[in-house]
Design a protein around this motif. Sequence first.
Motif, PDB file in Angstrom:
ATOM      1  N   LEU A  59       0.358  -1.732   0.010  1.00 29.98           N
ATOM      2  CA  LEU A  59       0.214   0.321   0.070  1.00 29.98           C
ATOM      3  C   LEU A  59       0.616   1.462  -0.280  1.00 29.98           C
ATOM      4  O   LEU A  59       2.085   1.268   0.526  1.00 29.98           O
ATOM      5  N   TYR A  63      -1.272   5.898   3.594  1.00 34.62           N
ATOM      6  CA  TYR A  63      -1.767   4.684   4.632  1.00 34.62           C
ATOM      7  C   TYR A  63      -1.063   4.654   5.190  1.00 34.62           C
ATOM      8  O   TYR A  63      -1.701   3.501   6.120  1.00 34.62           O
ATOM      9  N   GLY A  65       1.361   2.002   4.170  1.00 34.71           N
ATOM     10  CA  GLY A  65       1.893   1.338   3.488  1.00 34.71           C
ATOM     11  C   GLY A  65       3.374   1.146   3.257  1.00 34.71           C
ATOM     12  O   GLY A  65       4.185   2.537   4.010  1.00 34.71           O
ATOM     13  N   MET A  98      -2.916  -5.342  -4.091  1.00 33.95           N
ATOM     14  CA  MET A  98      -3.221  -3.934  -2.944  1.00 33.95           C
ATOM     15  C   MET A  98      -2.398  -3.120  -4.366  1.00 33.95           C
ATOM     16  O   MET A  98      -2.457  -2.421  -4.421  1.00 33.95           O
ATOM     17  N   SER A 102      -3.915  -0.211  -5.775  1.00 37.72           N
ATOM     18  CA  SER A 102      -3.281   1.626  -6.072  1.00 37.72           C
ATOM     19  C   SER A 102      -2.780   2.354  -7.069  1.00 37.72           C
ATOM     20  O   SER A 102      -2.950   3.263  -6.677  1.00 37.72           O
ATOM     21  N   ALA A 116      -8.488  -0.230   2.646  1.00 35.20           N
ATOM     22  CA  ALA A 116      -7.022   0.153   2.513  1.00 35.20           C
ATOM     23  C   ALA A 116      -7.078   0.350   4.399  1.00 35.20           C
ATOM     24  O   ALA A 116      -5.632  -0.529   5.158  1.00 35.20           O
TER      25      ALA A 116
END
Length: 389
Positions: A59, A63, A65, A98, A102, A116
């Motif tokens: 991610l 977010y 990630g 993911m 994204s 997310a």
Amino acid sequence: MGDIWKPWIKNGRQQRLFDKAAAIAEEARMHKKDADHTASFSPKTLAAIKREEYPALALPTGYGGEAVSLYELILMQEKIAEGDGSVALSIGWHMGVMMELSEEQLWKKEQFDRLAKEVVQDQKVVNRAATEPATGSPTRGGVPETTAVRDGDAYILNGRKSFTSLAELLDYYIVSAYVEDLDQVGWFLIDRHQPGVTVEKTWDTLGMRGTGSDDLVLTDVELSVEDLVETAVKGKSKPKGWLLHIPACYLGIAVAARNDAIEFARNFQPNSLDTPISEVSHIQDKIGEMEWKLLQAHSFLYATARRWDEEPEEREHMQPELSAVKLAVTNAASEVVDLAMRIAGGRGLSKHYPFEKYYRDVRAGLHNPPMDDSTISMLAGKAIHLNSE
């Protein structure tokens, strides 16, 4: 046996990500026999995956990630597959979803934000459920027999999905269905605890048994209109670099087979010889053949991933190259495992050794998309077109 990774780890960040994958691989290695026997994904391995916060890595940083690159993804996925290919392939689908969501922004922002957030905070795991017994692989273009019928502010879904990796342990399914009122294919986000959602234990395959890819059965599942998160876009689809997690997985299996074959050769000495079989010329020939096949496969895979990362303007033209990587690497991986089996000899067929599992698992790569025939046809068409200009 770790030296094979040195050329591919370029910096401290990659080493840190690699170490996460190595920890998952070690956990997977401890449970792979049981997972293979029961045809199910080990909850203990999934716990390790979540402990390493692996599900959130793909991610964007905004977010929470780490926005891993394609190069970093395949580096990690290959290492996990060295522990157990089934684990790598299963979590690879989540990682790919993911990255796809994204990068391509296929959902409304509020829908993606909601998912997310749960992936980052709770390490929730998701997978697309698209394959059906009647339609076969979705890459062949079959329309889902799973139906979504509008009922006021809700949709009622009925259908069955096969090859649903991690079926019993997923937190969410992203399910394709024919949406009657829209007359098109749509995708619904479904919580696994939703009434009417069941998993039927049907997974009984030769290889990759530990993916637990059982059937997902939907019986009058009532969903909000907001759970329709995506509709199929007509026209040419964009190349999906994240699908390189597939060849990375099978290359990891081949590396594990190579490592165990060399270890076997160094330690096995029949009473007919004065040295271990690693000193025998035809065994050395097989080891050398494994090495050059792995070098070629690694170079093609990682060079393509690097090009994807460093030349985003070229991505729309990379489908033939991406498909060729999958064809070349999965076939090379199968050849390497076959050589490892030949080094082990008759013992390679025994379940007391790991080779027969590598042999069963690596064959599955030939049946993951894209298929060899479609890739060869695509490459031929491209060559003919370019030659006619």
